[in-house]
Design a protein around this motif. Structure first.
Motif, short mmCIF file in Angstrom:
data_model
loop_
_atom_site.label_atom_id
_atom_site.label_comp_id
_atom_site.label_asym_id
_atom_site.label_seq_id
_atom_site.Cartn_x
_atom_site.Cartn_y
_atom_site.Cartn_z
N ASN A 86 0.83 -1.21 0.00
CA ASN A 86 0.00 0.00 0.00
C ASN A 86 0.86 1.26 0.00
OD1 ASN A 86 -2.49 -1.30 0.04
ND2 ASN A 86 -2.53 -1.40 2.28
N THR A 87 0.35 2.30 -0.63
CA THR A 87 1.08 3.55 -0.75
C THR A 87 1.46 4.12 0.61
OG1 THR A 87 -0.04 4.05 -2.83
CG2 THR A 87 0.96 5.90 -1.68
N TYR A 88 0.53 4.13 1.56
CA TYR A 88 0.84 4.70 2.87
C TYR A 88 1.91 3.89 3.59
CZ TYR A 88 -1.68 1.43 5.93
OH TYR A 88 -2.06 0.32 6.64
N VAL A 89 1.92 2.57 3.36
CA VAL A 89 2.94 1.71 3.97
C VAL A 89 4.31 2.01 3.35
CG1 VAL A 89 3.68 -0.68 4.34
CG2 VAL A 89 1.26 -0.06 4.58
N GLN A 90 4.35 2.27 2.04
CA GLN A 90 5.61 2.64 1.40
C GLN A 90 6.17 3.92 2.02
OE1 GLN A 90 5.97 2.43 -2.94
NE2 GLN A 90 4.06 1.25 -3.01
N ASP A 107 2.45 18.96 0.13
CA ASP A 107 3.58 18.87 -0.80
C ASP A 107 3.81 17.43 -1.25
OD1 ASP A 107 3.91 21.60 -0.47
OD2 ASP A 107 5.57 21.40 0.95
N VAL A 108 3.73 16.49 -0.31
CA VAL A 108 3.92 15.07 -0.64
C VAL A 108 2.80 14.61 -1.59
CG1 VAL A 108 4.02 12.71 0.26
CG2 VAL A 108 5.10 14.56 1.53
N ALA A 109 1.58 14.97 -1.25
CA ALA A 109 0.44 14.56 -2.07
C ALA A 109 0.57 15.10 -3.49
CB ALA A 109 -0.86 15.04 -1.43
N GLN A 110 0.99 16.35 -3.62
CA GLN A 110 1.14 16.94 -4.95
C GLN A 110 2.29 16.31 -5.72
OE1 GLN A 110 1.47 21.14 -4.16
NE2 GLN A 110 -0.75 21.45 -4.25
N SER A 111 3.43 16.12 -5.07
CA SER A 111 4.60 15.60 -5.79
C SER A 111 4.41 14.15 -6.22
CB SER A 111 5.87 15.76 -4.96
OG SER A 111 5.87 14.88 -3.85
N LEU A 112 3.65 13.37 -5.44
CA LEU A 112 3.43 11.96 -5.77
C LEU A 112 2.10 11.72 -6.47
CD1 LEU A 112 4.70 10.30 -2.46
CD2 LEU A 112 5.97 10.64 -4.61
N ALA A 113 1.30 12.77 -6.62
CA ALA A 113 -0.03 12.67 -7.23
C ALA A 113 -0.89 11.63 -6.51
CB ALA A 113 0.08 12.36 -8.72
N PRO A 154 -4.15 13.39 -0.27
CA PRO A 154 -3.53 13.84 0.98
C PRO A 154 -3.89 12.94 2.17
CG PRO A 154 -4.53 15.70 -0.16
CD PRO A 154 -4.92 14.46 -0.92
N ASN A 155 -5.07 12.31 2.13
CA ASN A 155 -5.45 11.40 3.22
C ASN A 155 -4.50 10.21 3.33
OD1 ASN A 155 -7.64 12.91 4.16
ND2 ASN A 155 -9.00 12.01 2.63
N THR A 156 -3.91 9.81 2.22
CA THR A 156 -2.94 8.72 2.24
C THR A 156 -1.69 9.13 3.02
OG1 THR A 156 -3.75 7.96 0.10
CG2 THR A 156 -1.57 7.18 0.77
N VAL A 157 -1.24 10.34 2.79
CA VAL A 157 -0.07 10.87 3.52
C VAL A 157 -0.42 11.02 4.99
CG1 VAL A 157 1.64 12.71 3.63
CG2 VAL A 157 0.63 12.09 1.42
N LEU A 158 -1.60 11.57 5.26
CA LEU A 158 -2.04 11.73 6.66
C LEU A 158 -2.08 10.39 7.38
CD1 LEU A 158 -4.92 14.35 6.32
CD2 LEU A 158 -2.81 14.61 7.64
N LYS A 159 -2.56 9.35 6.69
CA LYS A 159 -2.63 8.02 7.29
C LYS A 159 -1.24 7.52 7.66
CE LYS A 159 -4.60 3.43 6.58
NZ LYS A 159 -5.44 2.59 5.73
#
Length: 137
Positions: free
Chosen positions: A13-17, A42-48, A51-56
């Motif tokens: 999963n992306t959040y696990v990565q 910034d992470v959400a934008q750069s990785l497309a 943002p909830n994935t980054v927050l998780k």
């Protein structure tokens, strides 16, 4: 500051990565207590990614006590996972780089290298544990 990279082919999963990359950076000393993680947006934008994935991912790291969120400021490293300082690992890293080059020359793919390292690590740890257990019996 850490720069995240996603492996689109991975079944992880992306959040696990993201979590794994922060933990690796903590282990090798690229991140230290007090360092700020990149902003969620910034992470959400750069990785497309959402943002909830980054927050998780950041929330999971916070639950583990590795980072802390400061509302309106960002997310900061609380503690490290590292052993010896990176400078102490320089010779080992040089040896590893040379080995990786030999492995590539021998035709091993990155997946082959990971499989070889993981299976060898497990076998070595099991053998060491058995040897220690046998010695104390």
């Amino acid at each position: 500051m850490i720069e995240f990279v996603l492996d689109a082919r991975s079944k992880v999963n992306t959040y696990v990565q993201l979590i794994q990359q922060v933990k690796q950076a903590l282990r090798v000393g690229l991140l230290a207590p007090g360092d700020q993680l990149p902003k969620v947006r910034d992470v959400a934008q750069s990785l497309a990614i959402n943002p909830n994935t980054v927050l998780k991912a950041y929330r999971e790291l916070e639950i583990e006590g590795l980072v802390e969120g400061r509302p309106g400021v960002g997310t900061f490293v609380r503690r490290t996972l590292g052993g010896p300082p990176l400078a102490d690992q320089a010779d080992l890293r040089d040896d590893l780089v040379a080995w990786l080059r030999r492995a590539r020359t021998a035709g091993l793919t990155p997946e082959d290298v990971i499989a070889l390292v993981e299976t060898t690590l497990r076998a070595t740890l099991a053998a060491d544990a058995a040897r220690t257990e046998h010695a104390s019996a």
